[in-house]
Design a protein around this motif. Structure first.
Motif, PDB file in Angstrom:
ATOM      1  N   UNK A  69     -15.775 -31.344 -10.224  1.00  0.00           N
ATOM      2  CA  UNK A  69     -17.197 -31.645 -10.061  1.00  0.00           C
ATOM      3  C   UNK A  69     -17.355 -33.140  -9.827  1.00  0.00           C
ATOM      4  N   UNK A  70     -17.670 -33.499  -8.575  1.00  0.00           N
ATOM      5  CA  UNK A  70     -17.838 -34.915  -8.223  1.00  0.00           C
ATOM      6  C   UNK A  70     -16.680 -35.760  -8.776  1.00  0.00           C
ATOM      7  N   UNK A  71     -15.483 -35.308  -8.499  1.00  0.00           N
ATOM      8  CA  UNK A  71     -14.283 -35.901  -9.093  1.00  0.00           C
ATOM      9  C   UNK A  71     -13.929 -37.244  -8.464  1.00  0.00           C
ATOM     10  N   UNK A  72     -13.485 -38.213  -9.271  1.00  0.00           N
ATOM     11  CA  UNK A  72     -12.892 -39.430  -8.715  1.00  0.00           C
ATOM     12  C   UNK A  72     -11.586 -39.069  -8.000  1.00  0.00           C
ATOM     13  N   UNK A  73     -11.183 -39.909  -7.066  1.00  0.00           N
ATOM     14  CA  UNK A  73     -10.029 -39.618  -6.217  1.00  0.00           C
ATOM     15  C   UNK A  73      -8.985 -40.727  -6.331  1.00  0.00           C
ATOM     16  N   UNK A  74      -7.734 -40.335  -6.551  1.00  0.00           N
ATOM     17  CA  UNK A  74      -6.601 -41.250  -6.446  1.00  0.00           C
ATOM     18  C   UNK A  74      -5.981 -41.033  -5.071  1.00  0.00           C
ATOM     19  N   UNK A  75      -6.011 -42.058  -4.256  1.00  0.00           N
ATOM     20  CA  UNK A  75      -5.586 -41.981  -2.860  1.00  0.00           C
ATOM     21  C   UNK A  75      -4.222 -42.655  -2.756  1.00  0.00           C
ATOM     22  N   UNK A 105      -6.655 -50.187 -16.667  1.00  0.00           N
ATOM     23  CA  UNK A 105      -7.258 -50.751 -15.454  1.00  0.00           C
ATOM     24  C   UNK A 105      -8.138 -49.709 -14.765  1.00  0.00           C
ATOM     25  N   UNK A 106      -7.644 -48.496 -14.603  1.00  0.00           N
ATOM     26  CA  UNK A 106      -8.408 -47.442 -13.947  1.00  0.00           C
ATOM     27  C   UNK A 106      -9.740 -47.201 -14.658  1.00  0.00           C
ATOM     28  N   UNK A 107      -9.690 -47.147 -15.982  1.00  0.00           N
ATOM     29  CA  UNK A 107     -10.895 -46.866 -16.770  1.00  0.00           C
ATOM     30  C   UNK A 107     -11.948 -47.952 -16.594  1.00  0.00           C
ATOM     31  N   UNK A 142     -14.519 -42.383 -14.380  1.00  0.00           N
ATOM     32  CA  UNK A 142     -13.066 -42.446 -14.474  1.00  0.00           C
ATOM     33  C   UNK A 142     -12.653 -42.586 -15.928  1.00  0.00           C
ATOM     34  N   UNK A 143     -13.322 -43.463 -16.644  1.00  0.00           N
ATOM     35  CA  UNK A 143     -13.006 -43.680 -18.061  1.00  0.00           C
ATOM     36  C   UNK A 143     -13.217 -42.400 -18.873  1.00  0.00           C
ATOM     37  N   UNK A 144     -14.267 -41.668 -18.550  1.00  0.00           N
ATOM     38  CA  UNK A 144     -14.562 -40.432 -19.283  1.00  0.00           C
ATOM     39  C   UNK A 144     -13.456 -39.404 -19.106  1.00  0.00           C
ATOM     40  N   UNK A 145     -12.949 -39.248 -17.884  1.00  0.00           N
ATOM     41  CA  UNK A 145     -11.880 -38.288 -17.643  1.00  0.00           C
ATOM     42  C   UNK A 145     -10.578 -38.711 -18.326  1.00  0.00           C
TER      43      UNK A 145
END
Length: 277
Positions: free
Chosen positions: A36-42, A263-265, A271-274
């Protein structure tokens, strides 16, 4: 064509999605079945600009297990390789893939505004080059009224190629650098993230191996310091891992992964929540 096959119990894979005409211009998407509206690691693979593949387990396996199971989407990218495309052209391929993935993000219930660029080795060089000059990487196609860097941040995993000009001026330079970059001064500057870095960019994390003999940490530190001087939130993470291990170990439950996740969070609350799950 978008085709999905089962990858794991709660993970789907859309394989070989074409973003260009060349057979190498494809990417794979790993996404949660309930995204659901997911962040993406490319993710951009390495291989000295001449080899490597998006489907190598070292590129995606632990990262999928760690992050896609928590609600992220992971996109693993292929691009044209030497001798068919030089590193600057490869950077343009990666940018083209990024634009395509963002336009079609809804197909995987991903959020086009929450991409994190990540690359290893030569792939780290390519994402670093994009981070410094995205408009340049698109061949000047990005208008001034568009976002200069339409992603949250960049994570470069053990690039030793921030200052290509300096590398190529050294005696006994390694042959794969010679094949990739040649000796034309103007091109070396075009292909050098340190030279292209002229203004503040989105947050940047440079990971480097303290075990390598070709001074990746020295190169990374120079880049980070210049980025900081221009107002960028840039960080350097030195790790006691080999060049290969920096890629393979990322995603395993260890202190290195935890440091990258800090760093990601910091890039976005979603992103931090996931990552807290």
């Amino acid at each position: 064509m978008f085709s999905s096959v089962a990858f794991a119990s709660a993970i789907q894979r859309a394989a070989d999605i074409a973003y260009g005409q060349d057979t190498q211009q494809t990417f794979d998407v790993y996404y949660p079945a309930d995204a659901q509206q997911a962040p993406v690691i490319f993710m951009v693979h390495g291989g000295a600009w001449k080899m490597g593949d998006k489907a190598s387990k070292a590129v995606y396996d632990n990262k999928v297990e760690r992050w896609v199971t928590r609600g992220f989407v992971l996109i693993s990218v292929n691009y044209r390789l030497l001798p068919h495309a030089d590193p600057v052209s490869q950077a343009r391929d990666v940018m083209r893939a990024l634009r395509y993935a963002q336009r079609h993000a809804a197909r995987w219930d991903a959020d086009a505004t929450k991409f994190i660029l990540m690359g290893h080795s030569s792939g780290a060089h390519l994402v670093s080059l994009l981070a410094t000059r995205p408009a340049f990487a698109m061949g000047g196609l990005v208008r001034k009224d568009n976002p200069k860097t339409p992603w949250l941040g960049t994570i470069a995993l053990d690039s030793a190629g921030y200052d290509v000009v300096s590398i190529m001026s050294q005696k006994g330079v390694r042959r794969f650098y010679q094949k990739a970059f040649g000796d034309k001064s103007a091109y070396l500057q075009q292909a050098s993230p340190l030279f292209q870095l002229q203004e503040s960019i989105t947050p940047f994390l440079a990971v480097c191996s303290e075990k390598r003999k070709d001074a990746p940490c020295q190169q990374a530190q120079m880049f980070v310091q210049k980025a900081q001087s221009l107002g960028t939130r840039a960080e350097l993470l030195k790790v006691d891992l080999s060049h290969r291990a920096i890629n393979v170990e990322l995603g395993k439950a260890n202190r290195y992964t935890a440091a990258v996740e800090i760093f990601m969070a910091s890039l976005d609350v979603s992103v931090a929540a996931l990552l807290r799950q």
